[in-house]
Design an enzyme around this catalytic site. Structure first.
Site, PDB file in Angstrom:
ATOM      1  N   LYS A  40       0.841  -1.208   0.000  1.00 29.70           N
ATOM      2  CA  LYS A  40       0.000   0.000   0.000  1.00 29.70           C
ATOM      3  C   LYS A  40       0.876   1.259   0.000  1.00 29.70           C
ATOM      4  CE  LYS A  40      -0.120  -0.130   5.038  1.00 29.70           C
ATOM      5  NZ  LYS A  40      -0.864  -0.553   6.223  1.00 29.70           N
ATOM      6  N   TYR A 253      17.168  29.991   8.579  1.00 23.20           N
ATOM      7  CA  TYR A 253      16.016  30.758   9.066  1.00 23.20           C
ATOM      8  C   TYR A 253      15.926  30.744  10.588  1.00 23.20           C
ATOM      9  CZ  TYR A 253      14.217  30.584   4.275  1.00 23.20           C
ATOM     10  OH  TYR A 253      14.050  30.705   2.922  1.00 23.20           O
ATOM     11  N   MET A 301      13.248  24.456   2.553  1.00 25.97           N
ATOM     12  CA  MET A 301      12.533  23.533   1.666  1.00 25.97           C
ATOM     13  C   MET A 301      13.488  22.659   0.874  1.00 25.97           C
ATOM     14  SD  MET A 301       9.263  25.641   0.282  1.00 25.97           S
ATOM     15  CE  MET A 301       8.638  24.409  -0.848  1.00 25.97           C
TER      16      MET A 301
HETATM   17  C1  LIG Z   1      -0.258  -1.649   6.873  1.00 27.24           C
HETATM   18  C2  LIG Z   1      -0.878  -2.914   7.269  1.00 27.24           C
HETATM   19  C3  LIG Z   1      -0.096  -4.016   7.621  1.00 27.24           C
HETATM   20  C4  LIG Z   1       1.415  -3.963   7.723  1.00 27.24           C
HETATM   21  O1  LIG Z   1       1.787  -3.330   8.915  1.00 27.24           O
HETATM   22  P1  LIG Z   1       3.340  -3.100   9.270  1.00 27.24           P
HETATM   23  O2  LIG Z   1       3.321  -2.563  10.642  1.00 27.24           O
HETATM   24  O3  LIG Z   1       3.847  -2.092   8.283  1.00 27.24           O
HETATM   25  O4  LIG Z   1       4.018  -4.402   9.121  1.00 27.24           O
HETATM   26  C5  LIG Z   1      -0.739  -5.205   7.880  1.00 27.24           C
HETATM   27  N1  LIG Z   1      -2.089  -5.304   7.825  1.00 27.24           N
HETATM   28  C6  LIG Z   1      -2.872  -4.252   7.507  1.00 27.24           C
HETATM   29  C7  LIG Z   1      -4.345  -4.422   7.478  1.00 27.24           C
HETATM   30  C8  LIG Z   1      -2.304  -3.019   7.220  1.00 27.24           C
HETATM   31  O5  LIG Z   1      -3.073  -1.994   6.911  1.00 27.24           O
END
Ligand SMILES: *Cc1c(COP(=O)(O)O)cnc(C)c1O
Length: 359
Positions: A40, A253, A301
């Protein structure tokens, strides 16, 4: 660092796909079950397609995504393996059609979406069971409210997600038991069951479920315990300028840093618009010629200033803000601790405006 004759510009991230693969393999061996690598959010900023292509070598059960578009991207790149959308899908016909067209296995936790999936043709889907996150899926103690839908269109899988697997607070065991209790209430036990994220794999070792769902650890983020991932991401930036700053003068800054001695300050070509976190001002460090040098003053930045007094360096040299150079290493967790952010935020911030180089 002389490794990079090619000009990648002022800043870039190097993604070590072999390290990604070794981290994933280590988790699979520990859990003794296959993986569903979570890719993801563009594989936490490392690039979902290159990461998934690299992980094909491990013959994973499938890949985990959160949106339909993420699944479509994998399909577009020719990845034919299962893709599971772990975020419950929206109950509308357009989403159902898109899921089916891309061959994405959806997850659901409420009756309307399950009925719509069934009415538009049915097929594999996973039941999302909320055992304590209170963020997605059906509550473990309310699974019976779905009895009609579950009987008419039984899920091929079921899963839950831990809220604090990195803590030794007993919550993981409580949630796992709630999940087992929920399974007992289902009309039929789904064939595919999955629970563990990275921290849970590190803590619990071998899994009692079908596969595990790691993310962060694969990408080089330590998740508790003594099992450490290899660094998978290196953020490099060139020295774009060098200034001799007399004692008493400030840098950047808001003048938050003042030289207490004649100092040599190198300007690195990455700032908070290019993968660095502003919170690292006066707190973070970089590696230059194998040595750690402290960040001085506020980040801008596009620039981060480091104190290189006494270190031979010149414009064009390559500094490392995350990752390894020689024997020195700045792990994502260090950057997170120095900036007061989560390591997940550090990784995903790398998506913005920094070219990626795969090594
Ligand atoms: C992101 C996620 C994971 C993985 O979690 P990590 O802590 O990055 O290993 C597993 N299951 C679900 C449903 C997630 O959304």
């Amino acid at each position: 660092m002389q490794l990079h004759p090619a000009d990648h510009g002022r800043a870039w991230i190097e993604i070590d796909l072999e390290a990604v693969t070794r981290n994933a393999r280590a988790l699979s061996m520990r859990a003794r079950v296959p993986l569903l690598p979570m890719v993801k959010d563009d594989a936490y900023g490392l690039g979902a397609v290159p990461v998934a292509r690299a992980l094909e070598a491990l013959d994973p059960w499938g890949y985990g995504v959160v949106t339909v578009a993420e699944g479509e991207e994998l399909r577009g790149a020719g990845i034919g393996r299962r893709v599971l959308m772990t975020c419950p899908a929206e109950a509308n016909a357009r989403t159902m059609h898109a899921l089916r067209a891309a061959g994405i296995t959806p997850s659901f936790g409420e009756p309307k979406a399950i009925r719509m999936w069934m009415m538009t043709g049915g097929g594999d889907w996973h039941l999302s069971v909320d055992t304590g996150m209170n963020y997605a899926g059906v509550r473990w103690d309310e699974v019976d409210t779905l009895a009609g839908e579950l009987g008419a269109c039984p899920p091929s899988g079921a899963f839950t997600h831990f809220h604090s697997a990195e803590l030794d607070d007993g919550s993981m065991e409580v949630q796992a038991q709630r999940f087992r209790d929920a399974l007992d209430v289902l009309p039929t036990r789904p064939q595919v069951l999955h629970v563990e994220n990275s921290a849970a794999i590190v803590r619990a070792a071998s899994s009692e479920w079908t596969f595990v769902r790691p993310g962060a650890f694969i990408y080089g983020v330590a998740r508790g315990g003594t099992m450490l991932p290899e660094p998978a991401v290196h953020l490099r930036a060139r020295v774009v300028d060098i200034h001799d700053v007399p004692a008493g003068e400030s840098v950047s800054y808001d003048a938050t840093w003042t030289a207490t001695r004649p100092s040599r300050i190198a300007t690195l070509g990455a700032g908070y618009a290019t993968g660095c976190r502003r919170a690292l001002g006066n707190k973070g460090s970089a590696i230059l010629h194998g040595r750690r040098v402290p960040v001085v003053g506020a980040l801008t930045m596009n620039f981060t200033m480091v104190d290189v007094t006494g270190l031979a360096c010149e414009r064009g040299d390559v500094a490392t803000l995350i990752g390894a150079d020689g024997d020195e290493l700045i792990v994502v967790n260090d950057v997170a601790a120095a900036s007061g952010l989560s390591p997940y935020e550090i990784l995903t911030a790398l998506r913005s405006g920094v070219p990626r180089v795969y090594v």
